[in-house]
Design a protein around this motif. Structure first.
Motif, PDB file in Angstrom:
ATOM      1  N   LEU A 430       0.837  -1.196   0.000  1.00 39.79           N
ATOM      2  CA  LEU A 430       0.000   0.000   0.000  1.00 39.79           C
ATOM      3  C   LEU A 430       0.873   1.247   0.000  1.00 39.79           C
ATOM      4  O   LEU A 430       2.007   1.212   0.464  1.00 39.79           O
ATOM      5  CB  LEU A 430      -0.891   0.004   1.254  1.00 39.79           C
ATOM      6  N   GLU A 431       0.318   2.313  -0.523  1.00 39.39           N
ATOM      7  CA  GLU A 431       1.055   3.569  -0.473  1.00 39.39           C
ATOM      8  C   GLU A 431       1.149   4.037   0.968  1.00 39.39           C
ATOM      9  O   GLU A 431       0.188   3.909   1.732  1.00 39.39           O
ATOM     10  CB  GLU A 431       0.355   4.637  -1.328  1.00 39.39           C
ATOM     11  N   GLU A 438      -7.831   2.201   8.125  1.00 35.85           N
ATOM     12  CA  GLU A 438      -8.070   1.766   6.748  1.00 35.85           C
ATOM     13  C   GLU A 438      -7.476   0.374   6.505  1.00 35.85           C
ATOM     14  O   GLU A 438      -8.085  -0.466   5.848  1.00 35.85           O
ATOM     15  CB  GLU A 438      -7.467   2.783   5.765  1.00 35.85           C
ATOM     16  N   LEU A 439      -6.280   0.171   7.050  1.00 35.74           N
ATOM     17  CA  LEU A 439      -5.644  -1.137   6.886  1.00 35.74           C
ATOM     18  C   LEU A 439      -6.440  -2.225   7.633  1.00 35.74           C
ATOM     19  O   LEU A 439      -6.653  -3.322   7.110  1.00 35.74           O
ATOM     20  CB  LEU A 439      -4.198  -1.081   7.393  1.00 35.74           C
ATOM     21  N   LEU A 440      -6.910  -1.867   8.823  1.00 37.65           N
ATOM     22  CA  LEU A 440      -7.689  -2.847   9.604  1.00 37.65           C
ATOM     23  C   LEU A 440      -8.977  -3.204   8.871  1.00 37.65           C
ATOM     24  O   LEU A 440      -9.435  -4.349   8.921  1.00 37.65           O
ATOM     25  CB  LEU A 440      -8.010  -2.278  10.986  1.00 37.65           C
ATOM     26  N   ALA A 445     -10.856  -6.569  10.366  1.00 33.15           N
ATOM     27  CA  ALA A 445     -10.638  -6.659  11.810  1.00 33.15           C
ATOM     28  C   ALA A 445     -11.472  -5.612  12.541  1.00 33.15           C
ATOM     29  O   ALA A 445     -10.932  -4.753  13.239  1.00 33.15           O
ATOM     30  CB  ALA A 445      -9.147  -6.467  12.123  1.00 33.15           C
ATOM     31  N   PRO A 446     -12.813  -5.683  12.391  1.00 33.19           N
ATOM     32  CA  PRO A 446     -13.641  -4.662  13.026  1.00 33.19           C
ATOM     33  C   PRO A 446     -13.586  -4.703  14.553  1.00 33.19           C
ATOM     34  O   PRO A 446     -13.876  -3.715  15.208  1.00 33.19           O
ATOM     35  CB  PRO A 446     -15.054  -5.001  12.520  1.00 33.19           C
ATOM     36  N   GLU A 464      -8.382   4.293  20.242  1.00 27.77           N
ATOM     37  CA  GLU A 464      -8.384   5.745  20.073  1.00 27.77           C
ATOM     38  C   GLU A 464      -7.262   6.222  19.154  1.00 27.77           C
ATOM     39  O   GLU A 464      -7.262   7.365  18.717  1.00 27.77           O
ATOM     40  CB  GLU A 464      -8.318   6.451  21.441  1.00 27.77           C
ATOM     41  N   HIS A 465      -6.323   5.328  18.845  1.00 26.58           N
ATOM     42  CA  HIS A 465      -5.198   5.734  17.985  1.00 26.58           C
ATOM     43  C   HIS A 465      -5.275   5.121  16.586  1.00 26.58           C
ATOM     44  O   HIS A 465      -4.346   5.270  15.807  1.00 26.58           O
ATOM     45  CB  HIS A 465      -3.875   5.337  18.624  1.00 26.58           C
ATOM     46  N   PHE A 466      -6.358   4.442  16.285  1.00 24.97           N
ATOM     47  CA  PHE A 466      -6.425   3.763  14.980  1.00 24.97           C
ATOM     48  C   PHE A 466      -6.510   4.742  13.810  1.00 24.97           C
ATOM     49  O   PHE A 466      -6.340   4.357  12.664  1.00 24.97           O
ATOM     50  CB  PHE A 466      -7.608   2.782  14.915  1.00 24.97           C
TER      51      PHE A 466
END
Lengths: 614, 236
Positions: A430-431, A438-440, A445-446, A464-466
């Motif tokens: 990925l860029e 977005e990756l999760l 991986a909800p 909180e940091h995702f």
């Protein structure tokens, strides 16, 4: 331990092995690995022979044998099973797999069977987190193990079936690349434009050969490419630095020792893009005027050795390695494969160089840099597999094309190794610049409650940091993204990784060698519900000392699993702390205190054993 | 003083150095003490104990291996650094069996002396590791109790570089790393009581024991019984 006669090494046999490596002490690792493979150990008597052949002392040979996990002074089984013991494997049913192996083989982990047939061991992350639990059986890798499959495997092994044939009956008839594809799934989930999409063969190298070396460096520098091993050092700057001396001999080293738990992107590149990697090394060699290269492949990836050797042979046959590359007069470069032998710290550039010099994998001091004084004291560029692949692609498509992807400070694409509690573990190209969320999302991986970015030496963050971005300056990573669902015990994860660092510390410097042992004890104390506020203070103080005084990156980052969870999951710790009201000394541990009496009495304590009912 | 010499500061004091000198070499020449355990005059620098950690223009560095550089601003005697040094000394105490009251080296021991200098006065939070490796008393003149070893490697370097023998070496990894001898035991090595490696100035603790020389100087009259390590020059 019984040993069959044929396994006992004669001095002449050992001397012959040493002679094959010119009795060169710098080839100690090759010599000892060969001895280990043939005779299943490097006994003290053999060390004596190796020492006199190579002109070293016996204790210097012992230093190497005792440093690497895959070398041993006591005999190993003819079939040595090494189970990957990473936390992801533990969360994927490793216990049942271990139990099945132990039951079928009749030995415990750490033991060798009486007839010398089997050894059973656990080992740190072998780069198969996307298909855990995994194991190495001699050099062969088996993934997605279950207790049922283990029973079948052991039955076959006991019948004398070669480990390779466990992958498929025609394993050895296939070309090396097909073999490794059969053994291990690639799990490529997203192919990007740079590395995993279609790649024309050697067009970057062709262009580089038509340019002056300075032009090559200019282009790499202009592309903004940063090293992909984790630290993100500008790749062009490293090349330039290696030319700023008057040495006539320089080296290009490829670091294929991805040992950071949760990282397995280089495994896929080595499988699918080995030519591109060597192409990038050849470009770098052209840029700095190096004629000698080396690929340091981690011992856990020995199953890929024949594939890499075949790639190198093929390139030599086609004039892409060797003398006068692509017919270019005076352009010489060749590459040697160096196998590692089970040591995480050897992924550190200085330690990698020490290892290649035939020494224990101890990091060098910070200065001078390897680009100034590296392998054998000569300028050496050490880059990650992915970085070399990028270099080849940048040469082909140009700096501007590369900078058109990603962000200003982190241009291009990055391979992410995603594993843990998600639907689609595997490799994502990925860029740079996307958010972790977005990756999760892509990985499915909800439920993710905590994510370890950059392996244990990186950081563990909560929901909180995702929204943070996977770029240098925010969430830098060598590519490891390990996902943990809400049902996972974060302290168990921290406990595991502190134990990992204790196991992998080289022991050269005090803070990393000793300090990590006590950090690990402190975490275990808290996890056992025995911790107090003062233990947290102790952890913070000692962590600071370890990070500030350690000699290399291992100790400078090893407290991260604790510090990042203390910061991001503070309630977890405070919930585990014991109040101060029991009037015990801070060093007093009741469990420890009654342990001896308990073992003499051979019964548990009604009062102090919480699991008494079990 | 050569024409190439340059200056830098240690705790605000200007120090002169020549190219190739380490921070510690320049400090020693200027009479400034930087605490150290694995480094000793006459042997190659190792940078292993990390007790000599200083801040060199804000960045942590081992003074014994870090080259001095023009205009470098070095912090040495700060509370922060001395706290970290105390932690390191604590770690070394806890790694081995350092029971000063029963150790022959007490009073001459650099580890003990460093603990006094760094005011290591509180009990440890955790019990020590309490190794129980066998004592090697095989040699007629020398004994080895590696439970008291702090892995400084001074004997290794002295034997290899000064005596040209290579009697000692490290084996093992991580917390299992320890000093071993080049033979089945010390009696089966070339070790000699006159080796520099087994002389009193090399082993900083009570690991290498010279037989029949114990307590030749009474407790109370020993090297560090008179003052803090590093302050010897000041007291004379």
């Amino acid at each position: 331990m019984v040993q069959s006669q044929t396994d006992i090494a004669t001095p002449a046999e050992i001397e012959a092995i040493c002679a094959r490596f010119d009795d060169d002490p710098h080839r100690m690792l090759d010599i000892l690995q060969e001895v280990q493979t043939r005779f299943r150990c490097v006994s003290p008597e053999v060390m004596e022979v190796v020492a006199s052949a190579t002109g070293l002392t016996r204790v210097a040979v012992d230093a190497v044998v005792s440093f690497y996990s895959f070398l041993s002074d006591a005999p190993k089984g003819r079939v040595t099973i090494r189970l990957c013991d990473d936390i992801v494997d533990r969360f994927s049913g490793l216990d049942a797999v271990i139990a099945a192996f132990e039951a079928e083989l009749g030995i415990k982990v750490g033991q060798t069977s009486g007839d010398g047939a089997f050894s059973l061991e656990v080992t740190a992350c072998i780069g198969m987190c996307d298909q855990a639990p995994a194991a190495m059986i001699n050099d062969v890798v088996l993934t997605s193990l279950t207790a049922e499959r283990v029973r079948d495997l052991v039955t076959q092994l006991k019948e004398g079936v070669d480990p390779g044939l466990l992958i498929g009956s025609r394993y050895y008839e296939k070309p090396p690349q097909d073999r490794i594809r059969d053994a291990v799934r690639n799990n490529i989930r997203r192919a990007g434009a740079v590395l995993l999409g279609p790649v024309p063969a050697d067009s970057g190298l062709k262009k580089a050969l038509q340019m002056r070396p300075e032009q090559v460096i200019d282009i790499i520098e202009d592309s903004g490419l940063r090293g992909c091993g984790g630290a993100g050092f500008p790749a062009g700057k490293k090349l330039r630095h290696a030319t700023q001396n008057d040495s006539t001999r320089r080296f290009v080293f490829c670091n294929a020792d991805e040992g950071e738990p949760g990282t397995f992107k280089d495994r896929v590149l080595l499988t699918e893009r080995a030519h591109l990697m060597v192409e990038g090394m050849t470009v770098a060699a052209r840029a700095i005027g190096a004629e000698e290269g080396l690929i340091y492949l981690r011992g856990e990836y020995t199953y890929m050795r024949d594939h890499i050797l075949a790639v190198l042979d093929d390139r030599r046959a086609r004039g892409l390695l060797g003398r006068n590359i692509m017919g270019m007069e005076g352009s010489h470069f060749d590459v040697r494969l160096q196998m590692g032998a089970g040591s995480y710290v050897c992924g550190e550039a200085g330690a990698l160089i020490s290892s290649c010099e035939g020494l224990p994998g101890e990091p060098k001091g910070r200065l001078p840099l390897p680009t100034e004084r590296g392998y054998l004291g000569l300028p050496t560029v050490v880059n990650n597999v992915e970085t070399f692949c990028h270099i080849a692609r940048v040469m082909d498509r140009g700096a501007e094309w590369f900078r058109g992807m990603g962000t200003d400070t982190s241009p291009g694409t990055k391979l992410f190794s995603v594993s843990g509690d998600c639907l689609n573990p595997g490799i994502y190209e990925l860029e740079y610049g996307l958010t972790l969320a977005e990756l999760l999302d892509m990985a499915g991986a909800p439920e993710a409650a905590a994510v370890m970015v950059g392996g244990p030496s990186g950081t563990i963050i909560g929901r909180e940091h995702f929204g943070r971005r996977l770029v240098f300056g925010d969430l830098p990573t060598g590519g490891a993204v390990m996902i943990f669902g809400p049902h996972r015990n974060i302290l168990e994860i921290v406990d595991y990784y502190m134990g990992f660092f204790v196991h992998e510390s080289c022991g050269y410097c005090t803070p990393c060698r000793v300090g990590n042992v006590f950090l690990h004890k402190a975490v275990q104390k808290i996890r056992a519900g025995q911790g107090k506020q003062a233990d947290l203070d102790y952890i913070r103080e000692y962590s600071a000392t370890i990070m500030e005084t350690s000699r290399c990156g291992l100790g400078q980052t090893s407290p991260n699993p604790i510090l990042s969870t203390l910061k991001n999951f503070p309630l977890l710790y405070s919930a585990m702390l014991k109040g101060g009201g029991d009037r015990t000394q801070p060093t007093f541990d009741i469990q420890d205190a009654i342990e001896e009496a308990r073992s003499i009495a051979q019964r548990r304590s009604y009062i102090f054993d919480r699991d008494f009912t079990q | 003083m050569s024409g190439d010499s340059f200056t830098f500061t240690i705790d605000g004091v200007e120090v002169t150095a020549t190219p190739g000198q380490t921070i510690m070499e320049a400090a020693d020449a200027a009479g400034i003490y930087i605490p150290r355990l694995c480094d000793v005059e006459g042997l190659r620098h190792q940078g292993g104990c990390r007790v000599c950690t200083v801040k060199a223009s804000g960045r942590s560095a081992a003074a014994c291996t870090q080259p001095a550089a023009p205009d470098l601003v070095v912090d040495n005697e700060t509370d922060h650094l001395n706290t970290m040094r105390r932690h390191l000394v604590e770690m070394l105490f806890q790694e081995g069996n350092h029971l000063c009251p029963v150790c022959e080296a007490s009073g001459n021991c650099e580890l003990q002396a460093m603990a006094y200098r760094l005011e290591m006065v509180e009990p440890f939070r955790f019990p020590g590791l309490e190794p129980c490796r066998p004592v090697d008393a095989s040699h007629p003149d020398i004994a080895l109790d590696t439970n008291r070893c702090i892995s400084c490697g001074r004997c290794i370097r002295a034997s290899a570089d000064v005596d040209g023998k290579g009697i000692f070496g490290y084996v093992g990894r991580g917390i299992h790393r320890r000093v071993a001898v080049n033979g089945s035991d010390l009696a089966h090595t070339d070790a000699d009581i006159n080796d520099h490696a087994v002389s009193r100035q090399v082993c900083p603790v009570g690991c290498i024991i010279r037989k029949r020389e114990g307590f030749s100087i009474p407790i109370g009259e020993r090297e560090y019984d008179h003052g803090l390590i590093g302050d010897e020059g000041d007291s004379e």
